[in-house]
Motif scaffolding. Structure first.
Motif, PDB file in Angstrom:
ATOM      1  N   ALA A  38       0.835  -1.191   0.000  1.00 41.42           N
ATOM      2  CA  ALA A  38       0.000   0.000   0.000  1.00 41.42           C
ATOM      3  C   ALA A  38       0.871   1.241   0.000  1.00 41.42           C
ATOM      4  N   GLY A  39       0.600   2.142  -0.923  1.00 37.27           N
ATOM      5  CA  GLY A  39       1.374   3.366  -1.021  1.00 37.27           C
ATOM      6  C   GLY A  39       0.597   4.568  -0.525  1.00 37.27           C
ATOM      7  N   SER A  40       1.323   5.541   0.021  1.00 35.95           N
ATOM      8  CA  SER A  40       0.697   6.780   0.467  1.00 35.95           C
ATOM      9  C   SER A  40       1.708   7.915   0.369  1.00 35.95           C
ATOM     10  N   GLY A  41       1.172   9.125   0.250  1.00 34.10           N
ATOM     11  CA  GLY A  41       2.036  10.292   0.205  1.00 34.10           C
ATOM     12  C   GLY A  41       2.556  10.640  -1.171  1.00 34.10           C
ATOM     13  N   PHE A  42       2.120   9.905  -2.179  1.00 37.58           N
ATOM     14  CA  PHE A  42       2.528  10.215  -3.551  1.00 37.58           C
ATOM     15  C   PHE A  42       1.416   9.751  -4.481  1.00 37.58           C
ATOM     16  N   THR A  43       1.505  10.147  -5.746  1.00 39.82           N
ATOM     17  CA  THR A  43       0.505   9.752  -6.733  1.00 39.82           C
ATOM     18  C   THR A  43       0.818   8.343  -7.213  1.00 39.82           C
ATOM     19  N   PHE A  44       0.193   7.376  -6.556  1.00 39.17           N
ATOM     20  CA  PHE A  44       0.508   5.959  -6.777  1.00 39.17           C
ATOM     21  C   PHE A  44       0.397   5.584  -8.252  1.00 39.17           C
ATOM     22  N   SER A  45      -0.632   6.075  -8.911  1.00 42.27           N
ATOM     23  CA  SER A  45      -0.902   5.675 -10.295  1.00 42.27           C
ATOM     24  C   SER A  45       0.144   6.169 -11.278  1.00 42.27           C
ATOM     25  N   ALA A  46       1.030   7.046 -10.842  1.00 39.32           N
ATOM     26  CA  ALA A  46       2.026   7.634 -11.739  1.00 39.32           C
ATOM     27  C   ALA A  46       3.355   6.897 -11.728  1.00 39.32           C
ATOM     28  N   TYR A  47       3.462   5.830 -10.943  1.00 41.98           N
ATOM     29  CA  TYR A  47       4.752   5.169 -10.773  1.00 41.98           C
ATOM     30  C   TYR A  47       4.701   3.676 -11.048  1.00 41.98           C
ATOM     31  N   THR A  48       5.806   3.202 -11.608  1.00 41.40           N
ATOM     32  CA  THR A  48       6.048   1.775 -11.725  1.00 41.40           C
ATOM     33  C   THR A  48       6.336   1.206 -10.336  1.00 41.40           C
ATOM     34  N   MET A  49       5.800   0.027 -10.068  1.00 37.50           N
ATOM     35  CA  MET A  49       6.030  -0.630  -8.781  1.00 37.50           C
ATOM     36  C   MET A  49       6.765  -1.952  -9.001  1.00 37.50           C
TER      37      MET A  49
ATOM     38  N   VAL B  76      12.857 -12.323   2.528  1.00 36.25           N
ATOM     39  CA  VAL B  76      12.108 -11.115   2.858  1.00 36.25           C
ATOM     40  C   VAL B  76      11.773 -10.433   1.543  1.00 36.25           C
ATOM     41  N   TYR B  77      10.505 -10.138   1.352  1.00 36.26           N
ATOM     42  CA  TYR B  77      10.038  -9.513   0.127  1.00 36.26           C
ATOM     43  C   TYR B  77       9.797  -8.029   0.362  1.00 36.26           C
ATOM     44  N   TYR B  78      10.342  -7.232  -0.564  1.00 35.10           N
ATOM     45  CA  TYR B  78      10.222  -5.781  -0.475  1.00 35.10           C
ATOM     46  C   TYR B  78       9.487  -5.241  -1.699  1.00 35.10           C
ATOM     47  N   CYS B  79       8.612  -4.297  -1.464  1.00 36.05           N
ATOM     48  CA  CYS B  79       8.037  -3.568  -2.595  1.00 36.05           C
ATOM     49  C   CYS B  79       8.699  -2.202  -2.666  1.00 36.05           C
ATOM     50  N   GLY B  80       8.779  -1.693  -3.874  1.00 41.06           N
ATOM     51  CA  GLY B  80       9.431  -0.410  -4.056  1.00 41.06           C
ATOM     52  C   GLY B  80       8.800   0.386  -5.174  1.00 41.06           C
ATOM     53  N   ARG B  81       9.114   1.641  -5.181  1.00 37.96           N
ATOM     54  CA  ARG B  81       8.622   2.580  -6.190  1.00 37.96           C
ATOM     55  C   ARG B  81       9.772   2.939  -7.118  1.00 37.96           C
ATOM     56  N   ALA B  82       9.588   2.631  -8.390  1.00 36.49           N
ATOM     57  CA  ALA B  82      10.626   2.897  -9.386  1.00 36.49           C
ATOM     58  C   ALA B  82      10.302   4.172 -10.150  1.00 36.49           C
ATOM     59  N   PRO B  83      11.308   4.898 -10.611  1.00 38.72           N
ATOM     60  CA  PRO B  83      11.058   6.144 -11.340  1.00 38.72           C
ATOM     61  C   PRO B  83      10.477   5.925 -12.726  1.00 38.72           C
ATOM     62  N   THR B  84      10.722   4.756 -13.305  1.00 38.79           N
ATOM     63  CA  THR B  84      10.235   4.438 -14.640  1.00 38.79           C
ATOM     64  C   THR B  84      10.326   2.929 -14.832  1.00 38.79           C
ATOM     65  N   TRP B  85       9.507   2.401 -15.737  1.00 41.18           N
ATOM     66  CA  TRP B  85       9.527   0.951 -15.935  1.00 41.18           C
ATOM     67  C   TRP B  85      10.858   0.490 -16.501  1.00 41.18           C
ATOM     68  N   ARG B  86      11.587   1.395 -17.196  1.00 39.53           N
ATOM     69  CA  ARG B  86      12.886   1.027 -17.770  1.00 39.53           C
ATOM     70  C   ARG B  86      13.913   0.698 -16.696  1.00 39.53           C
ATOM     71  N   LEU B  87      13.671   1.169 -15.475  1.00 41.27           N
ATOM     72  CA  LEU B  87      14.609   0.929 -14.374  1.00 41.27           C
ATOM     73  C   LEU B  87      14.021  -0.012 -13.329  1.00 41.27           C
ATOM     74  N   VAL B  88      12.969  -0.718 -13.665  1.00 40.80           N
ATOM     75  CA  VAL B  88      12.265  -1.517 -12.669  1.00 40.80           C
ATOM     76  C   VAL B  88      13.147  -2.631 -12.097  1.00 40.80           C
ATOM     77  N   LYS B  89      14.164  -3.067 -12.837  1.00 42.37           N
ATOM     78  CA  LYS B  89      15.036  -4.131 -12.345  1.00 42.37           C
ATOM     79  C   LYS B  89      16.278  -3.595 -11.632  1.00 42.37           C
ATOM     80  N   VAL B  90      16.414  -2.282 -11.564  1.00 44.08           N
ATOM     81  CA  VAL B  90      17.624  -1.679 -11.001  1.00 44.08           C
ATOM     82  C   VAL B  90      17.341  -1.197  -9.580  1.00 44.08           C
ATOM     83  N   GLU B  91      17.758  -1.979  -8.624  1.00 44.72           N
ATOM     84  CA  GLU B  91      17.452  -1.681  -7.221  1.00 44.72           C
ATOM     85  C   GLU B  91      17.941  -0.295  -6.805  1.00 44.72           C
ATOM     86  N   SER B  92      19.106   0.076  -7.243  1.00 47.77           N
ATOM     87  CA  SER B  92      19.717   1.328  -6.791  1.00 47.77           C
ATOM     88  C   SER B  92      18.962   2.565  -7.267  1.00 47.77           C
TER      89      SER B  92
END
Length: 123
Positions: free
Chosen positions: A22-33, A92-108
């Motif tokens: 669950a995301g909060s504090g940002f526009t969830f629909s605008a980001y790759t997860m 341990v499974y982590y969810c994260g917010r990526a800046p773009t789908w092109r970087l979805v595999k780049v943890e850093s």
């Protein structure tokens, strides 16, 4: 900005679990997860990612065919349905917010992460 992961637990091999993020504090629909997982002593590894409009979905080789990532932008939540679980899926499974789908595999490159949820698969 916050991500809250939940849904982990103990399951027998062959079982299923669904994780939520669950995301909060940002526009969830605008980001790759994305979902990553981590075992003790190792770095985080990519599991699955979904673009903001869910038009692009990517999986790791180990997740392909067994896991399904989805999102509900109205609920600001991403999901990871995990089927046919194996002991090697224990992590341990982590969810994260990526800046773009092109970087979805780049943890850093991820903008922020949830706190992680433990998944344990017994044999």
């Amino acid at each position: 900005v916050q991500l809250q992961a939940s849904g982990g637990g103990l399951v027998q091999a062959g079982g299923l679990l669904t994780l939520s993020c669950a995301g909060s504090g940002f526009t969830f629909s605008a980001y790759t997860m994305g979902w990553f997982r981590q075992v003790p002593g190792k770095g985080r590894k990519f599991v699955a990612g979904i673009s903001e409009g869910d038009s692009i979905i990517l999986y790791s080789d180990s997740a392909e065919g067994r896991f399904a990532i989805s999102r509900d932008n109205a609920k600001n939540t991403a999901y990871l349905q995990m089927n046919s679980l194996k002991p090697e899926d224990t992590a341990v499974y982590y969810c994260g917010r990526a800046p773009t789908w092109r970087l979805v595999k780049v943890e850093s490159k991820y903008l922020n992460w949830g706190q992680g949820t433990q998944v344990t698969v017994s044999s």
